[in-house]
Design a protein around this motif. Sequence first.
Motif, PDB file in Angstrom:
ATOM      1  N   VAL A 187      32.345  40.355  46.322  1.00  0.00           N
ATOM      2  CA  VAL A 187      32.344  40.325  44.859  1.00  0.00           C
ATOM      3  C   VAL A 187      33.787  40.390  44.356  1.00  0.00           C
ATOM      4  O   VAL A 187      34.580  41.199  44.846  1.00  0.00           O
ATOM      5  N   LEU A 188      34.094  39.528  43.409  1.00  0.00           N
ATOM      6  CA  LEU A 188      35.429  39.557  42.783  1.00  0.00           C
ATOM      7  C   LEU A 188      35.249  39.845  41.295  1.00  0.00           C
ATOM      8  O   LEU A 188      34.436  39.195  40.626  1.00  0.00           O
ATOM      9  N   ILE A 189      35.981  40.824  40.807  1.00  0.00           N
ATOM     10  CA  ILE A 189      35.842  41.217  39.399  1.00  0.00           C
ATOM     11  C   ILE A 189      37.205  41.121  38.727  1.00  0.00           C
ATOM     12  O   ILE A 189      38.206  41.625  39.279  1.00  0.00           O
ATOM     13  N   THR A 190      37.264  40.467  37.567  1.00  0.00           N
ATOM     14  CA  THR A 190      38.490  40.577  36.764  1.00  0.00           C
ATOM     15  C   THR A 190      38.229  41.659  35.730  1.00  0.00           C
ATOM     16  O   THR A 190      37.121  41.789  35.214  1.00  0.00           O
ATOM     17  N   SER A 191      39.260  42.443  35.433  1.00  0.00           N
ATOM     18  CA  SER A 191      39.020  43.622  34.611  1.00  0.00           C
ATOM     19  C   SER A 191      40.248  43.965  33.767  1.00  0.00           C
ATOM     20  O   SER A 191      41.376  43.592  34.109  1.00  0.00           O
ATOM     21  N   GLY A 192      39.999  44.688  32.681  1.00  0.00           N
ATOM     22  CA  GLY A 192      41.100  45.198  31.863  1.00  0.00           C
ATOM     23  C   GLY A 192      41.692  44.148  30.945  1.00  0.00           C
ATOM     24  O   GLY A 192      41.203  43.015  30.865  1.00  0.00           O
ATOM     25  N   PRO A 193      42.753  44.497  30.241  1.00  0.00           N
ATOM     26  CA  PRO A 193      43.395  43.535  29.337  1.00  0.00           C
ATOM     27  C   PRO A 193      44.454  42.731  30.093  1.00  0.00           C
ATOM     28  O   PRO A 193      44.735  43.023  31.258  1.00  0.00           O
ATOM     29  N   THR A 194      45.023  41.747  29.466  1.00  0.00           N
ATOM     30  CA  THR A 194      46.260  41.162  30.001  1.00  0.00           C
ATOM     31  C   THR A 194      47.377  41.504  29.026  1.00  0.00           C
ATOM     32  O   THR A 194      47.118  41.836  27.866  1.00  0.00           O
ATOM     33  N   GLN A 195      48.583  41.482  29.503  1.00  0.00           N
ATOM     34  CA  GLN A 195      49.755  41.672  28.634  1.00  0.00           C
ATOM     35  C   GLN A 195      50.592  40.401  28.705  1.00  0.00           C
ATOM     36  O   GLN A 195      50.947  39.951  29.798  1.00  0.00           O
ATOM     37  N   SER A 209      39.836  48.760  28.234  1.00  0.00           N
ATOM     38  CA  SER A 209      40.199  49.923  29.062  1.00  0.00           C
ATOM     39  C   SER A 209      40.030  49.663  30.554  1.00  0.00           C
ATOM     40  O   SER A 209      40.537  50.409  31.376  1.00  0.00           O
ATOM     41  N   GLY A 210      39.240  48.643  30.908  1.00  0.00           N
ATOM     42  CA  GLY A 210      38.923  48.418  32.323  1.00  0.00           C
ATOM     43  C   GLY A 210      37.727  49.233  32.796  1.00  0.00           C
ATOM     44  O   GLY A 210      37.314  49.139  33.942  1.00  0.00           O
ATOM     45  N   LYS A 211      37.145  50.063  31.885  1.00  0.00           N
ATOM     46  CA  LYS A 211      36.040  50.939  32.313  1.00  0.00           C
ATOM     47  C   LYS A 211      34.830  50.141  32.777  1.00  0.00           C
ATOM     48  O   LYS A 211      34.157  50.521  33.734  1.00  0.00           O
ATOM     49  N   MET A 212      34.535  49.029  32.074  1.00  0.00           N
ATOM     50  CA  MET A 212      33.357  48.238  32.470  1.00  0.00           C
ATOM     51  C   MET A 212      33.599  47.589  33.831  1.00  0.00           C
ATOM     52  O   MET A 212      32.707  47.553  34.679  1.00  0.00           O
ATOM     53  N   GLY A 213      34.824  47.108  34.042  1.00  0.00           N
ATOM     54  CA  GLY A 213      35.160  46.494  35.340  1.00  0.00           C
ATOM     55  C   GLY A 213      35.053  47.522  36.463  1.00  0.00           C
ATOM     56  O   GLY A 213      34.545  47.220  37.545  1.00  0.00           O
ATOM     57  N   ALA A 214      35.529  48.742  36.194  1.00  0.00           N
ATOM     58  CA  ALA A 214      35.457  49.800  37.214  1.00  0.00           C
ATOM     59  C   ALA A 214      33.999  50.134  37.521  1.00  0.00           C
ATOM     60  O   ALA A 214      33.618  50.346  38.673  1.00  0.00           O
ATOM     61  N   ALA A 215      33.174  50.161  36.477  1.00  0.00           N
ATOM     62  CA  ALA A 215      31.753  50.469  36.668  1.00  0.00           C
ATOM     63  C   ALA A 215      31.077  49.359  37.474  1.00  0.00           C
ATOM     64  O   ALA A 215      30.277  49.634  38.379  1.00  0.00           O
ATOM     65  N   LEU A 216      31.424  48.110  37.173  1.00  0.00           N
ATOM     66  CA  LEU A 216      30.834  46.988  37.924  1.00  0.00           C
ATOM     67  C   LEU A 216      31.248  47.047  39.392  1.00  0.00           C
ATOM     68  O   LEU A 216      30.458  46.743  40.288  1.00  0.00           O
ATOM     69  N   ALA A 217      32.490  47.469  39.624  1.00  0.00           N
ATOM     70  CA  ALA A 217      32.982  47.585  41.004  1.00  0.00           C
ATOM     71  C   ALA A 217      32.222  48.694  41.732  1.00  0.00           C
ATOM     72  O   ALA A 217      31.749  48.496  42.855  1.00  0.00           O
ATOM     73  N   GLN A 218      32.089  49.855  41.079  1.00  0.00           N
ATOM     74  CA  GLN A 218      31.395  50.983  41.721  1.00  0.00           C
ATOM     75  C   GLN A 218      29.932  50.629  42.038  1.00  0.00           C
ATOM     76  O   GLN A 218      29.437  50.888  43.133  1.00  0.00           O
ATOM     77  N   ALA A 219      29.283  49.997  41.062  1.00  0.00           N
ATOM     78  CA  ALA A 219      27.871  49.644  41.267  1.00  0.00           C
ATOM     79  C   ALA A 219      27.737  48.641  42.417  1.00  0.00           C
ATOM     80  O   ALA A 219      26.843  48.771  43.262  1.00  0.00           O
ATOM     81  N   ALA A 220      28.639  47.655  42.463  1.00  0.00           N
ATOM     82  CA  ALA A 220      28.560  46.654  43.535  1.00  0.00           C
ATOM     83  C   ALA A 220      28.812  47.300  44.899  1.00  0.00           C
ATOM     84  O   ALA A 220      28.164  46.959  45.889  1.00  0.00           O
ATOM     85  N   LEU A 221      29.736  48.260  44.946  1.00  0.00           N
ATOM     86  CA  LEU A 221      29.989  48.972  46.217  1.00  0.00           C
ATOM     87  C   LEU A 221      28.734  49.714  46.652  1.00  0.00           C
ATOM     88  O   LEU A 221      28.352  49.691  47.819  1.00  0.00           O
ATOM     89  N   TRP A 222      28.085  50.380  45.698  1.00  0.00           N
ATOM     90  CA  TRP A 222      26.861  51.113  46.031  1.00  0.00           C
ATOM     91  C   TRP A 222      25.748  50.175  46.490  1.00  0.00           C
ATOM     92  O   TRP A 222      24.811  50.600  47.150  1.00  0.00           O
ATOM     93  N   MET A 223      25.851  48.913  46.114  1.00  0.00           N
ATOM     94  CA  MET A 223      24.819  47.968  46.541  1.00  0.00           C
ATOM     95  C   MET A 223      25.225  47.252  47.828  1.00  0.00           C
ATOM     96  O   MET A 223      24.586  46.290  48.235  1.00  0.00           O
ATOM     97  N   GLY A 224      26.318  47.687  48.405  1.00  0.00           N
ATOM     98  CA  GLY A 224      26.680  47.189  49.729  1.00  0.00           C
ATOM     99  C   GLY A 224      27.725  46.095  49.751  1.00  0.00           C
ATOM    100  O   GLY A 224      28.038  45.561  50.819  1.00  0.00           O
ATOM    101  N   ALA A 225      28.292  45.726  48.590  1.00  0.00           N
ATOM    102  CA  ALA A 225      29.243  44.615  48.549  1.00  0.00           C
ATOM    103  C   ALA A 225      30.644  45.033  48.974  1.00  0.00           C
ATOM    104  O   ALA A 225      30.988  46.218  48.948  1.00  0.00           O
ATOM    105  N   VAL A 268      32.733  38.163  38.633  1.00  0.00           N
ATOM    106  CA  VAL A 268      32.387  38.667  37.299  1.00  0.00           C
ATOM    107  C   VAL A 268      33.665  38.798  36.474  1.00  0.00           C
ATOM    108  O   VAL A 268      34.623  39.456  36.893  1.00  0.00           O
ATOM    109  N   GLY A 269      33.667  38.141  35.330  1.00  0.00           N
ATOM    110  CA  GLY A 269      34.849  38.179  34.457  1.00  0.00           C
ATOM    111  C   GLY A 269      34.689  39.252  33.394  1.00  0.00           C
ATOM    112  O   GLY A 269      34.217  38.965  32.296  1.00  0.00           O
ATOM    113  N   ALA A 270      35.089  40.466  33.717  1.00  0.00           N
ATOM    114  CA  ALA A 270      35.001  41.542  32.717  1.00  0.00           C
ATOM    115  C   ALA A 270      36.340  41.727  32.012  1.00  0.00           C
ATOM    116  O   ALA A 270      36.462  42.562  31.123  1.00  0.00           O
ATOM    117  N   ALA A 271      37.344  40.967  32.434  1.00  0.00           N
ATOM    118  CA  ALA A 271      38.672  41.124  31.814  1.00  0.00           C
ATOM    119  C   ALA A 271      38.666  40.590  30.391  1.00  0.00           C
ATOM    120  O   ALA A 271      37.968  39.625  30.080  1.00  0.00           O
TER     121      ALA A 271
END
Length: 391
Positions: A187-195, A209-225, A268-271
């Motif tokens: 799984v590849l996730i883009t997260s947070g803002p850009t500057q 804030s990147g919080k949604m991206g972090a949550a998507l990463a944690q959930a995917a890890l828990w699902m074995g990714a 997943v493009g959460a950025a």
Amino acid sequence: MPNVVLGVSGSVSAYRAADLARDLMRNGANVRVCLTDSAQRFVSPLLFETLTDNPCLSSVFEEPIPGRMAHLDWAREADLLIIAPATANTINRIANGIADDMLSTLALAYEGPALIAPATNPAMYLHPTVQQSLAILKARGYAVVDPIEGDVAAGEFGLGKLALNADILTDSLAILSRSQRLQGKKVLITSGPTQEPIDSVRFLSNSSSGKMGAALAQAALWMGAKVTVVTGPVDIEYPRNALVIPVRSATEMLEAARSACDGVDWIVGAAAVSDYRPENPADTKIRRSNEPIEVRLIPNPDIIAELAKTGAKTVGFAAEPSLDLSAAIAKMDRKGLHAIVHNDISNSAIGFRSNENRLTLIQKTGESVTSEQTSKLQCALWLWDQLTTEG
Ligand code: C5P
């Protein structure tokens, strides 16, 4: 065979944990039991050791194998941590990271999905401290199996009785099956803002804030990714088991994501990518003058649209200022996405920087489904559940 650690604390319902252990074993789990001191006043380790064919953990300084820290081994090896029954004391200690006995130490060392089933006196259950601790645990992804109303200890009646074993079992098995959903997937996730630099000290950005991206990463890890996160500058920590690639601008984000997307199954493009960037950022600090200045902006690459061309299942986020889904649907089509997640940022409770969210997942077919408003981690678990169960 999944490994389950069953933590038992000192409630009158501790005896029901024995049946729960049996039920988990009947459903194919290897069950290891950890008892608090108070639990041992109600039930004996021998009961669980005989039932489960495994040693119990109970005293911090008595390890079953001398020289090995069993609680760390157990924490590393567990696919699920269940705490049932969970007393008010255990709930509060675990929520606050206090590690002063074997169970709370194990819980602190544990990084996987967890379930907690409170069993307390009704006044204690409704005490704001306990409710706050349960909210903290939920936000961290704990599944809470709410207690039921009934006869509790000391002749009282009220809300605080340990939930039915059947309900604890169903939720536990659901978590165990969920932890296989992304097994072997990347799984590849883009997260947070850009500057986007304007000069050497100033930039164009947004308050993602990147919080949604972090949550998507944690959930995917828990699902074995296996998870890679390409993130713009954020103040939060990503799960330590994800590979995190920090970038600054949209151009850097595209480059980093491209080089990380080999063999990726899901993107997943959460950025919150800046749509434009200054065409000619100054090398030094622009000095103040009384004259207007012009900063010409040019469009940034559309990262998610580029990544969608790789053939990986690509999911975008549409941060929209209303509940209307039409703009999100148009984005999904224009960017060639597998699905898009609508996120109403006009509601400050669920917008940028907030801890909660409510997501509407829109599939290519136009079908949509909306989550409840809950922590970003629970939303992320919900989202991966939806994405991995579709037809
Ligand atoms: O077009 P809009 O920015 O509203 O689309 C949002 C979605 O597209 C998000 O998934 C975001 O991460 C992604 N995006 C992107 N590159 C851009 C702009 C948006 O990847 N330049």
